[in-house]
Write an enzyme that holds these catalytic residues in place. Structure first.
Site, PDB file in Angstrom:
ATOM      1  CE  LYS A  11      -4.002  -2.178   2.244  1.00  0.00           C
ATOM      2  NZ  LYS A  11      -4.975  -2.084   3.378  1.00  0.00           N
ATOM      3  CE1 TYR A  51      -9.407  -2.833   0.254  1.00  0.00           C
ATOM      4  CE2 TYR A  51      -8.466  -1.022  -0.990  1.00  0.00           C
ATOM      5  CZ  TYR A  51      -8.315  -2.105  -0.135  1.00  0.00           C
ATOM      6  OH  TYR A  51      -7.061  -2.450   0.323  1.00  0.00           O
ATOM      7  CG  PHE A  59     -13.200   1.755   6.904  1.00  0.00           C
ATOM      8  CD1 PHE A  59     -12.739   1.148   5.745  1.00  0.00           C
ATOM      9  CD2 PHE A  59     -13.829   0.963   7.860  1.00  0.00           C
ATOM     10  CE1 PHE A  59     -12.896  -0.216   5.530  1.00  0.00           C
ATOM     11  CE2 PHE A  59     -13.991  -0.402   7.649  1.00  0.00           C
ATOM     12  CZ  PHE A  59     -13.524  -0.999   6.485  1.00  0.00           C
ATOM     13  NE  ARG A  87      -6.250 -11.913   5.628  1.00  0.00           N
ATOM     14  CZ  ARG A  87      -6.871 -10.717   5.593  1.00  0.00           C
ATOM     15  NH1 ARG A  87      -7.029 -10.070   4.443  1.00  0.00           N
ATOM     16  NH2 ARG A  87      -7.312 -10.158   6.687  1.00  0.00           N
ATOM     17  CB  THR A  93      -7.315  -5.296  10.048  1.00  0.00           C
ATOM     18  OG1 THR A  93      -7.821  -6.459   9.394  1.00  0.00           O
ATOM     19  CG2 THR A  93      -7.652  -4.064   9.241  1.00  0.00           C
ATOM     20  NE  ARG A 104      -2.518  -5.441   7.231  1.00  0.00           N
ATOM     21  CZ  ARG A 104      -3.686  -5.944   6.897  1.00  0.00           C
ATOM     22  NH1 ARG A 104      -4.267  -6.875   7.646  1.00  0.00           N
ATOM     23  NH2 ARG A 104      -4.308  -5.520   5.806  1.00  0.00           N
ATOM     24  CG  ASN A 114      -3.659  -2.095   6.902  1.00  0.00           C
ATOM     25  OD1 ASN A 114      -3.520  -1.855   5.703  1.00  0.00           O
ATOM     26  ND2 ASN A 114      -4.719  -2.707   7.394  1.00  0.00           N
ATOM     27  CG  HIS A 117      -5.516  -6.225  -0.330  1.00  0.00           C
ATOM     28  ND1 HIS A 117      -6.750  -6.144   0.259  1.00  0.00           N
ATOM     29  CD2 HIS A 117      -5.600  -7.201  -1.279  1.00  0.00           C
ATOM     30  CE1 HIS A 117      -7.551  -7.045  -0.325  1.00  0.00           C
ATOM     31  NE2 HIS A 117      -6.873  -7.688  -1.257  1.00  0.00           N
ATOM     32  CD  GLU A 128      -8.995  -9.328  -3.525  1.00  0.00           C
ATOM     33  OE1 GLU A 128      -9.894  -8.959  -2.738  1.00  0.00           O
ATOM     34  OE2 GLU A 128      -7.835  -9.621  -3.140  1.00  0.00           O
TER      35      GLU A 128
HETATM   36  P1  IDP Z   1      -7.951  -6.619   5.818  1.00  0.00           P
HETATM   37  O1  IDP Z   1      -7.126  -5.702   4.940  1.00  0.00           O
HETATM   38  O2  IDP Z   1      -7.178  -7.075   7.036  1.00  0.00           O
HETATM   39  O3  IDP Z   1      -8.580  -7.774   5.056  1.00  0.00           O
HETATM   40  P2  IDP Z   1     -10.586  -5.360   5.820  1.00  0.00           P
HETATM   41  O4  IDP Z   1     -11.575  -5.452   6.940  1.00  0.00           O
HETATM   42  O5  IDP Z   1     -10.858  -6.133   4.576  1.00  0.00           O
HETATM   43  O6  IDP Z   1      -9.141  -5.730   6.423  1.00  0.00           O
HETATM   44  O7  IDP Z   1     -10.447  -3.816   5.473  1.00  0.00           O
HETATM   45  C1  IDP Z   1      -9.847  -3.402   4.277  1.00  0.00           C
HETATM   46  C2  IDP Z   1      -8.931  -2.232   4.586  1.00  0.00           C
HETATM   47  O8  IDP Z   1      -9.710  -1.133   5.034  1.00  0.00           O
HETATM   48  C3  IDP Z   1      -7.917  -2.459   5.725  1.00  0.00           C
HETATM   49  O9  IDP Z   1      -6.766  -3.162   5.338  1.00  0.00           O
HETATM   50  C4  IDP Z   1      -7.607  -1.041   6.130  1.00  0.00           C
HETATM   51  O10 IDP Z   1      -6.717  -0.410   5.207  1.00  0.00           O
HETATM   52  C5  IDP Z   1      -8.987  -0.390   6.008  1.00  0.00           C
HETATM   53  N1  IDP Z   1      -9.733  -0.459   7.273  1.00  0.00           N
HETATM   54  C6  IDP Z   1     -10.326  -1.543   7.829  1.00  0.00           C
HETATM   55  N2  IDP Z   1     -10.929  -1.238   8.994  1.00  0.00           N
HETATM   56  C7  IDP Z   1     -10.721   0.091   9.180  1.00  0.00           C
HETATM   57  C8  IDP Z   1     -11.094   1.005  10.211  1.00  0.00           C
HETATM   58  O11 IDP Z   1     -11.762   0.665  11.199  1.00  0.00           O
HETATM   59  N3  IDP Z   1     -10.684   2.310  10.052  1.00  0.00           N
HETATM   60  C9  IDP Z   1      -9.951   2.723   8.965  1.00  0.00           C
HETATM   61  N4  IDP Z   1      -9.590   1.887   7.968  1.00  0.00           N
HETATM   62  C10 IDP Z   1      -9.953   0.593   8.085  1.00  0.00           C
HETATM   63 MG    MG Z   2      -9.961  -7.651   3.511  1.00  0.00          MG
END
Ligand code: IDP
Ligand code: MG
Length: 140
Positions: A11, A51, A59, A87, A93, A104, A114, A117, A128
């Protein structure tokens, strides 16, 4: 465990800090092979589409803004159980909850920025990967 492929994105927070090689080293040490890779700057339309599953989340707009704030590196990772393996090496996350040694934990700035992805299922991985790469771009 079957050989699988999964989609990874380094990212903008990580490319901005010149961490592509360090992230790749952690992926490779975890047994994942980078079989396709390209650096690109996502358009707003591309980030929104990628997304789309999160469109209703609070968010979402911030996430699209963040993901278009600088270059990303999209990559296809291959290995035994690659979806879950990636993962695991990504970590939670929220980096505050990520395990020691995960990407992370090592590199993420916060829950949004973070660093990486990773696809969350084999089905999503296929979709994807196709979002970014043609079959001929992937050299296993
Ligand atoms: P993941 O990347 O661990 O699969 P997801 O829930 O799919 O997590 O969320 C996608 C992306 O959205 C996260 O990697 C992060 O960049 C962002 N994100 C997720 N939850 C939050 C939040 O509570 N606040 C701000 N950004 C978030
Ligand atoms: Mg995800």
């Amino acid at each position: 465990m079957p050989t699988e492929r999964t989609l990874s994105i380094i990212k903008p927070d990580a490319t901005r800090r010149n961490l592509t090689g360090k992230v790749n080293a952690v992926l490779e040490a975890a047994g994942l092979r980078i079989v396709a890779q390209k650096r690109l700057h996502l358009t707003t339309a591309q980030a929104e589409a990628f997304y789309a599953v999160h469109a209703a989340r609070p968010f979402y707009r911030d996430l699209v803004t963040f993901m278009t704030s600088g270059p990303v590196v999209a990559q296809v990772l291959e290995g035994d159980n690659a979806v879950q393996r990636n993962r695991d090496v990504m970590g939670a996350t929220n980096p505050a909850q990520a395990a020691e040694g995960t990407i992370r934990k090592l590199f993420a700035e916060n829950i949004e920025a973070n660093s990486v992805h990773g696809s969350d299922s084999a089905e999503n991985a296929a979709a994807e990967i196709a979002f970014f790469f043609a079959g001929t771009d992937i050299v296993g």
